[in-house]
Design a protein around this motif. Sequence first.
Motif, PDB file in Angstrom:
ATOM      1  N   LEU A 173       0.829  -1.198   0.000  1.00  0.00           N
ATOM      2  CA  LEU A 173       0.000   0.000   0.000  1.00  0.00           C
ATOM      3  C   LEU A 173       0.868   1.254   0.000  1.00  0.00           C
ATOM      4  CD1 LEU A 173      -2.825   1.285   0.165  1.00  0.00           C
ATOM      5  CD2 LEU A 173      -2.663   1.137   2.661  1.00  0.00           C
ATOM      6  N   LEU A 174       1.952   1.225   0.770  1.00  0.00           N
ATOM      7  CA  LEU A 174       2.877   2.365   0.786  1.00  0.00           C
ATOM      8  C   LEU A 174       3.518   2.552  -0.586  1.00  0.00           C
ATOM      9  CD1 LEU A 174       4.210   4.533   2.572  1.00  0.00           C
ATOM     10  CD2 LEU A 174       6.016   2.876   3.075  1.00  0.00           C
ATOM     11  N   PHE A 175       3.905   1.442  -1.208  1.00  0.00           N
ATOM     12  CA  PHE A 175       4.489   1.489  -2.553  1.00  0.00           C
ATOM     13  C   PHE A 175       3.487   2.082  -3.537  1.00  0.00           C
ATOM     14  CE2 PHE A 175       6.654  -1.300  -6.029  1.00  0.00           C
ATOM     15  CZ  PHE A 175       7.220  -0.162  -6.572  1.00  0.00           C
TER      16      PHE A 175
ATOM     17  N   ALA B 211       4.435   0.857  -9.063  1.00  0.00           N
ATOM     18  CA  ALA B 211       3.890  -0.275  -8.319  1.00  0.00           C
ATOM     19  C   ALA B 211       3.058  -1.175  -9.227  1.00  0.00           C
ATOM     20  CB  ALA B 211       3.046   0.225  -7.154  1.00  0.00           C
ATOM     21  N   ALA B 212       2.232  -0.567 -10.076  1.00  0.00           N
ATOM     22  CA  ALA B 212       1.415  -1.351 -11.006  1.00  0.00           C
ATOM     23  C   ALA B 212       2.289  -2.095 -12.003  1.00  0.00           C
ATOM     24  CB  ALA B 212       0.436  -0.434 -11.731  1.00  0.00           C
TER      25      ALA B 212
ATOM     26  N   ASN C 219      -1.440  -4.872  -7.383  1.00  0.00           N
ATOM     27  CA  ASN C 219      -2.821  -4.570  -7.785  1.00  0.00           C
ATOM     28  C   ASN C 219      -3.270  -3.307  -7.061  1.00  0.00           C
ATOM     29  OD1 ASN C 219      -5.559  -4.513  -8.422  1.00  0.00           O
ATOM     30  ND2 ASN C 219      -5.771  -6.742  -8.314  1.00  0.00           N
ATOM     31  N   THR C 220      -2.929  -2.171  -7.655  1.00  0.00           N
ATOM     32  CA  THR C 220      -3.173  -0.890  -6.988  1.00  0.00           C
ATOM     33  C   THR C 220      -4.664  -0.596  -6.820  1.00  0.00           C
ATOM     34  OG1 THR C 220      -2.991   0.235  -9.124  1.00  0.00           O
ATOM     35  CG2 THR C 220      -0.991   0.090  -7.787  1.00  0.00           C
ATOM     36  N   LYS C 221      -5.463  -1.023  -7.780  1.00  0.00           N
ATOM     37  CA  LYS C 221      -6.910  -0.767  -7.692  1.00  0.00           C
ATOM     38  C   LYS C 221      -7.530  -1.532  -6.522  1.00  0.00           C
ATOM     39  CE  LYS C 221     -11.213  -0.845 -10.360  1.00  0.00           C
ATOM     40  NZ  LYS C 221     -11.519   0.567 -10.076  1.00  0.00           N
ATOM     41  N   ALA C 222      -7.177  -2.816  -6.404  1.00  0.00           N
ATOM     42  CA  ALA C 222      -7.707  -3.625  -5.302  1.00  0.00           C
ATOM     43  C   ALA C 222      -7.235  -3.085  -3.954  1.00  0.00           C
ATOM     44  CB  ALA C 222      -7.279  -5.084  -5.461  1.00  0.00           C
ATOM     45  N   LEU C 223      -5.961  -2.673  -3.890  1.00  0.00           N
ATOM     46  CA  LEU C 223      -5.435  -2.100  -2.650  1.00  0.00           C
ATOM     47  C   LEU C 223      -6.188  -0.833  -2.277  1.00  0.00           C
ATOM     48  CD1 LEU C 223      -1.554  -2.457  -2.860  1.00  0.00           C
ATOM     49  CD2 LEU C 223      -3.057  -3.411  -1.105  1.00  0.00           C
ATOM     50  N   GLY C 224      -6.478  -0.011  -3.282  1.00  0.00           N
ATOM     51  CA  GLY C 224      -7.212   1.225  -3.028  1.00  0.00           C
ATOM     52  C   GLY C 224      -8.594   0.959  -2.469  1.00  0.00           C
ATOM     53  N   ILE C 225      -9.275  -0.044  -3.014  1.00  0.00           N
ATOM     54  CA  ILE C 225     -10.613  -0.391  -2.533  1.00  0.00           C
ATOM     55  C   ILE C 225     -10.561  -0.908  -1.103  1.00  0.00           C
ATOM     56  CG2 ILE C 225     -12.548  -1.977  -2.845  1.00  0.00           C
ATOM     57  CD1 ILE C 225     -12.051  -1.818  -5.860  1.00  0.00           C
TER      58      ILE C 225
END
Length: 286
Positions: A161-163, A171-172, A177-183
């Motif tokens: 998440l920090l990355f 990171a992507a 999976n930046t989208k899933a982490l964001g959710i």
Amino acid sequence: MEFSDVFDFSDYDRLIPLVTNSLWAGVLLALVGGLVGVFVMNRELSFAVHGISELSFAGAAIFLLFGFDVVFGSVIGSMIAALILSLLGDKSKDRNSIVAVLMPFGLGIGILALALYPGRAANKFGLLTGQIVAVDDPKLASLTVISAVVLTLLVIMWRPLLFATLDAEVAAARGVNTKALGIVFVLVLGLAVAAAVQVVGALLVLALLVTPAAAALRLSKSQLWVPVLSVSFALVAMLGGILLALGGGLPISPYVTTISFLIYLIARLIAFVKSKGVKEKAVVRA
């Protein structure tokens, strides 16, 4: 007006045991708020915190009206708001407009539920401004469970998440999976807001989830020291606010927000002095 008219610490030794649960709740919320707040600031979700808190307040008020568990209602409201923001608010502009729509709706529904509630006024306004003696054993247990879930999820997702927060594109590209982490993070934020609303109230939850982290980021950019400072500032604000409210006989929220604001002002002053000193040294070297 004399000092004794505002603060009365004459029976402090007998009053402290009455807020033991609140003190423990303050420690839990400071830990959660301080850590979550770091990502709230770095991901520019400060405005979202307020939007989630309004629906959290609405959920708590509706459950209070119908005689159900207020904490559970607060969690339901927060999760609904978090899901709406995470699924519909991918872009900052979209997210801000959604929050602007959610805030008056949540506040209006909550106020309607409180207006229809026939119980004590303290229960009504405590959801907005916080209540110092409202943390009974069941509520403390609920807050402990919520805090444990939030902290566990943060530990699991902290590094990716920090990355993703600091450099989403890189990171992507490396398979995060930046989208899933964001959710998931917005859902974690919803849980944190639901917990904070129970003590500091819906209107002033920013003092716990935003201000300490904002002050910490003024003093450091270190990935280690920012969360440490943020949690420390949140602890000072929460515990100091509870102890002052005990002697002042007023809602906890004005004290928590004032202490948080003073910490932020001091942090800004220190940052200003440091930056001025660096500039002077650069001029001398030139």
